[in-house]
Design a protein around this motif. Structure first.
Motif, PDB file in Angstrom:
ATOM      1  N   SER A 157      -7.328   1.776  14.238  1.00 22.90           N
ATOM      2  CA  SER A 157      -6.145   0.913  14.299  1.00 22.90           C
ATOM      3  C   SER A 157      -6.097   0.127  15.611  1.00 22.90           C
ATOM      4  N   LEU A 158      -6.579   0.729  16.692  1.00 23.01           N
ATOM      5  CA  LEU A 158      -6.631   0.006  17.971  1.00 23.01           C
ATOM      6  C   LEU A 158      -7.612  -1.168  17.883  1.00 23.01           C
ATOM      7  N   ILE A 159      -8.759  -0.927  17.273  1.00 22.06           N
ATOM      8  CA  ILE A 159      -9.751  -1.999  17.114  1.00 22.06           C
ATOM      9  C   ILE A 159      -9.193  -3.101  16.223  1.00 22.06           C
ATOM     10  N   PRO A 183     -19.490 -11.536  12.548  1.00 21.20           N
ATOM     11  CA  PRO A 183     -18.642 -10.725  11.668  1.00 21.20           C
ATOM     12  C   PRO A 183     -17.730  -9.754  12.431  1.00 21.20           C
ATOM     13  N   ALA A 184     -16.539  -9.590  11.898  1.00 22.69           N
ATOM     14  CA  ALA A 184     -15.562  -8.667  12.492  1.00 22.69           C
ATOM     15  C   ALA A 184     -16.109  -7.246  12.539  1.00 22.69           C
ATOM     16  N   GLU A 185     -16.916  -6.858  11.568  1.00 18.43           N
ATOM     17  CA  GLU A 185     -17.478  -5.503  11.541  1.00 18.43           C
ATOM     18  C   GLU A 185     -18.390  -5.261  12.743  1.00 18.43           C
ATOM     19  N   ARG A 186     -19.139  -6.272  13.131  1.00 18.19           N
ATOM     20  CA  ARG A 186     -20.010  -6.134  14.309  1.00 18.19           C
ATOM     21  C   ARG A 186     -19.171  -6.070  15.567  1.00 18.19           C
ATOM     22  N   ALA A 187     -18.100  -6.860  15.610  1.00 19.13           N
ATOM     23  CA  ALA A 187     -17.188  -6.796  16.752  1.00 19.13           C
ATOM     24  C   ALA A 187     -16.591  -5.399  16.859  1.00 19.13           C
ATOM     25  N   ALA A 188     -16.175  -4.830  15.732  1.00 20.48           N
ATOM     26  CA  ALA A 188     -15.583  -3.491  15.727  1.00 20.48           C
ATOM     27  C   ALA A 188     -16.570  -2.451  16.255  1.00 20.48           C
ATOM     28  N   ALA A 189     -17.821  -2.552  15.867  1.00 19.45           N
ATOM     29  CA  ALA A 189     -18.832  -1.599  16.346  1.00 19.45           C
ATOM     30  C   ALA A 189     -19.023  -1.719  17.858  1.00 19.45           C
ATOM     31  N   ILE A 190     -19.010  -2.937  18.365  1.00 17.76           N
ATOM     32  CA  ILE A 190     -19.145  -3.150  19.815  1.00 17.76           C
ATOM     33  C   ILE A 190     -17.923  -2.598  20.535  1.00 17.76           C
ATOM     34  N   TYR A 191     -16.743  -2.865  20.009  1.00 20.88           N
ATOM     35  CA  TYR A 191     -15.526  -2.334  20.638  1.00 20.88           C
ATOM     36  C   TYR A 191     -15.562  -0.804  20.709  1.00 20.88           C
ATOM     37  N   ARG A 192     -15.954  -0.186  19.604  1.00 16.64           N
ATOM     38  CA  ARG A 192     -15.999   1.286  19.572  1.00 16.64           C
ATOM     39  C   ARG A 192     -16.970   1.819  20.629  1.00 16.64           C
ATOM     40  N   LYS A 193     -18.140   1.240  20.707  1.00 13.36           N
ATOM     41  CA  LYS A 193     -19.173   1.741  21.619  1.00 13.36           C
ATOM     42  C   LYS A 193     -18.869   1.412  23.079  1.00 13.36           C
ATOM     43  N   LEU A 194     -18.645   0.118  23.376  1.00 16.93           N
ATOM     44  CA  LEU A 194     -18.535  -0.323  24.769  1.00 16.93           C
ATOM     45  C   LEU A 194     -17.159  -0.124  25.396  1.00 16.93           C
ATOM     46  N   VAL A 239     -10.792  -4.161  27.132  1.00 19.45           N
ATOM     47  CA  VAL A 239     -11.307  -5.279  26.356  1.00 19.45           C
ATOM     48  C   VAL A 239     -11.074  -6.577  27.122  1.00 19.45           C
ATOM     49  N   ASN A 240      -9.925  -6.722  27.726  1.00 19.69           N
ATOM     50  CA  ASN A 240      -9.560  -7.967  28.390  1.00 19.69           C
ATOM     51  C   ASN A 240     -10.098  -8.091  29.808  1.00 19.69           C
TER      52      ASN A 240
END
Length: 179
Positions: free
Chosen positions: A5-7, A50-61, A87-88
């Protein structure tokens, strides 16, 4: 609040494709810069990232690597703020806000020892957070959150003062990133 939900909230907040001339990050989509997307294997146009790739990066980094998941098990509101701020502004900056606030709130190191301002979540920072929460109880997390947000707001104002091009972003940062 969970990381999914945060992502989702960050992706919604960041929006689609942008390439603002005053933004040093250059082309972004979903808040992920082209440089970061390329570093994680994306070769296509940023308008199609794609948003899915962004989500994976957010989760990892921005969640696992800075160990905000370790904070979440203790103080979920703090972890959510660290994630969004990370993130910001970058995870090290967000962690630095936590460390500074913990040091300032430990009453001269009488509640728990000061932690090094190294921008990393490690055993000492987690122990300080545990000590703070044990001492301050249910309202402690909210007070710590206010301290972190105050530091974040001061940094946004400083960024706008030190680089006039950042004034284009100050209103949005204050409206959408604090509180």
């Amino acid at each position: 609040m969970n990381i999914d939900s945060l992502i989702d909230a960050v992706i919604e907040k960041e929006g689609g494709f942008t390439d603002h001339p005053a933004d040093r990050g250059g082309p972004t989509r979903w808040g992920i810069t082209e440089r970061v997307a390329r570093a994680h294997g994306y070769a296509g146009p940023m308008r199609s990232f794609p948003a899915e790739r962004a989500a994976a990066i957010y989760r990892k980094l921005y969640w696992q690597r800075p160990r905000f998941d370790q904070v979440a098990s203790r103080a979920p509101l703090i972890a959510a703020e660290l994630f969004d701020t990370g993130v910001n502004m970058g995870p090290r900056v967000a962690t630095g806000f936590l460390q500074r606030a913990l040091n300032a709130l430990n009453r001269g190191a009488s509640d728990y020892p000061d932690v090094a301002l190294d921008g990393r979540i490690g055993p000492a920072t987690l122990a300080a957070l545990d000590g703070y929460l044990a001492r301050r109880g249910a309202t402690g997390e909210h007070v710590l959150l206010k301290a972190i947000e105050a530091l974040q707001g001061e940094r946004y104002v400083h960024l706008a003062e030190s680089r006039p091009a950042n004034e284009a972003f100050l209103y949005g940062w204050l409206a959408n990133r604090i509180g």
